[in-house]
Scaffold this active site. Structure first.
Site, PDB file in Angstrom:
ATOM      1  N   ASP A  20       0.855  -1.192   0.000  1.00  0.00           N
ATOM      2  CA  ASP A  20       0.000   0.000   0.000  1.00  0.00           C
ATOM      3  C   ASP A  20       0.891   1.243   0.000  1.00  0.00           C
ATOM      4  O   ASP A  20       2.078   1.170   0.327  1.00  0.00           O
ATOM      5  CB  ASP A  20      -0.903   0.019   1.242  1.00  0.00           C
ATOM      6  N   SER A  21       0.282   2.378  -0.336  1.00  0.00           N
ATOM      7  CA  SER A  21       1.030   3.622  -0.308  1.00  0.00           C
ATOM      8  C   SER A  21       1.370   4.028   1.135  1.00  0.00           C
ATOM      9  O   SER A  21       2.213   4.887   1.343  1.00  0.00           O
ATOM     10  CB  SER A  21       0.211   4.725  -0.973  1.00  0.00           C
ATOM     11  N   CYS A  83      -4.264  -1.343  -2.416  1.00  0.00           N
ATOM     12  CA  CYS A  83      -4.345   0.096  -2.629  1.00  0.00           C
ATOM     13  C   CYS A  83      -5.145   0.252  -3.910  1.00  0.00           C
ATOM     14  O   CYS A  83      -4.742  -0.277  -4.966  1.00  0.00           O
ATOM     15  CB  CYS A  83      -2.933   0.654  -2.791  1.00  0.00           C
ATOM     16  N   GLU A 168      -3.219  10.093   7.201  1.00  0.00           N
ATOM     17  CA  GLU A 168      -1.767   9.926   7.392  1.00  0.00           C
ATOM     18  C   GLU A 168      -1.252  10.914   8.452  1.00  0.00           C
ATOM     19  O   GLU A 168      -0.317  10.618   9.169  1.00  0.00           O
ATOM     20  CB  GLU A 168      -1.013  10.097   6.060  1.00  0.00           C
ATOM     21  N   CYS A 202     -11.038   3.165  -1.048  1.00  0.00           N
ATOM     22  CA  CYS A 202      -9.657   3.522  -0.751  1.00  0.00           C
ATOM     23  C   CYS A 202      -9.369   2.824   0.565  1.00  0.00           C
ATOM     24  O   CYS A 202     -10.161   2.920   1.508  1.00  0.00           O
ATOM     25  CB  CYS A 202      -9.493   5.028  -0.602  1.00  0.00           C
ATOM     26  N   HIS A 204      -7.507   3.333   2.895  1.00  0.00           N
ATOM     27  CA  HIS A 204      -7.359   4.157   4.103  1.00  0.00           C
ATOM     28  C   HIS A 204      -8.710   4.442   4.772  1.00  0.00           C
ATOM     29  O   HIS A 204      -8.769   4.658   5.975  1.00  0.00           O
ATOM     30  CB  HIS A 204      -6.741   5.513   3.758  1.00  0.00           C
TER      31      HIS A 204
HETATM   32  N1  DGL Z   1      -4.890   3.666   0.141  1.00  0.00           N
HETATM   33  C1  DGL Z   1      -4.789   3.934  -1.236  1.00  0.00           C
HETATM   34  C2  DGL Z   1      -6.037   3.544  -1.988  1.00  0.00           C
HETATM   35  O1  DGL Z   1      -6.664   2.554  -1.647  1.00  0.00           O
HETATM   36  C3  DGL Z   1      -4.303   5.278  -1.697  1.00  0.00           C
HETATM   37  C4  DGL Z   1      -4.108   6.335  -0.739  1.00  0.00           C
HETATM   38  C5  DGL Z   1      -3.162   7.369  -1.283  1.00  0.00           C
HETATM   39  O2  DGL Z   1      -1.982   7.141  -1.131  1.00  0.00           O
HETATM   40  O3  DGL Z   1      -3.633   8.345  -1.882  1.00  0.00           O
HETATM   41  O4  DGL Z   1      -6.410   4.189  -2.945  1.00  0.00           O
END
Ligand code: DGL
Length: 284
Positions: A20-21, A83, A168, A202, A204
């Site tokens: 993941d990012s 992600c 974050e 997403c 997150h």
């Molecule tokens: N968590 C990631 C997603 O599912 C991306 C979050 C990001 O780094 O912008 O899209």
């Protein structure tokens, strides 16, 4: 130990990588580990370069490929791009262009198709909402995939570019954070008030689920992807015993981050629900 048992365990060396990012993929990993506690996992969060959501196609592809290569080097046989942004922008190119010469027997899977295959059947009104990063929304991946699996479902999307930075930076409980989240939700419902299923597209966003649940109209289901992806992984491993038989049964998890490990451990442990001890690495 009988020879066949010895061979059975010796052959099983492969790990499952989750990329993941940043922290978001932990919301997926949590459900996968819950369903399959016996496998060995490697988590990689590219926290130092997050967010990915507003970056160009080329950068997201480049960063994601670096992450996948790193996970392969750590002994992963199967990598899940946990992600949506990376799944939307980089998965297909990695699967079709890179994998055949990089590691033809390894596999890279994403999180978008496992989600869209389930969503349509969950809506009573036939109208669903997708919340994601700009990258995911602009790619139209959810609209395209839903048209295949559930052609009668209407889809409305809303990009929420500030949500990942809020998560974050741990600012989502602030009054400004809550205002931003409420106003993006309002924008989604302004597009169509009969939406009855919202996908947190997403990884997150499940961190915000209690807040989102409290802000949406009654009767609206807010879906996190973790349980959907974990169930689809179960299907995948049933359909691909040649992969399942390569997976090590060590019940271990190793985490890596491109940020400082103190920063990662503090926040990641909260999201994952148990103490994590990551090592800082550099991706190139
Ligand atoms: N968590 C990631 C997603 O599912 C991306 C979050 C990001 O780094 O912008 O899209």
């Amino acid at each position: 130990m009988p020879l066949f048992l010895y061979l059975y365990f010796v052959e099983r060396k492969g790990k499952i990588g989750v990329f993941d990012s940043g922290f978001g993929g932990l919301t997926i990993l949590r459900d996968i580990v819950h369903l399959f506690p016996m496998y060995e996992y490697v988590y990689l969060g590219d926290n130092a370069r997050a967010p990915y959501g507003n970056k160009s196609f080329d950068l997201i592809y480049e960063y994601t490929l670096e992450g996948v290569k790193y996970l392969f080097e750590q002994g992963c046989e199967l990598v899940i791009l946990a992600c949506n942004t990376a799944s939307a922008k980089a998965l297909r190119t990695i699967q079709q262009r890179d994998l055949p010469h990089l590691a033809p027997n390894k596999r890279v899977l994403g999180v978008i198709r496992p989600s869209t295959e389930e969503i349509g059947s969950l809506s009573r009104t036939g109208v669903v909402g997708i919340l994601g990063t700009e990258g995911t929304v602009n790619s139209n991946s959810y609209v395209i995939e839903l048209a295949k699996s559930s052609p009668n479902t209407k889809v409305y999307q809303q990009a929420c570019p500030l949500w990942v930075p809020l998560i974050e930076e741990q600012q989502y409980h602030s009054p400004a954070g809550e205002l931003i989240i409420a106003s993006d939700l309002k924008r989604l419902f302004d597009q169509n008030a009969t939406i009855d299923v919202i996908v947190l597209a997403c990884t997150h966003y499940p961190i915000l689920k209690p807040l989102i649940d409290s802000l949406v109209p009654p009767g609206v289901t807010v879906l996190s992807q973790g349980p959907l992806v974990a169930e689809k992984l179960k299907d995948y491993l049933n359909r691909h015993p040649e992969m399942e038989h390569r997976l090590a049964l060590g019940a271990k998890l190793q985490c890596y981050t491109t940020e400082s490990s103190d920063y990662f451990n503090e926040h990641a442990s909260e999201i994952f629900g148990q103490a994590l001890n990551a090592e800082q690495i550099q991706l190139t």
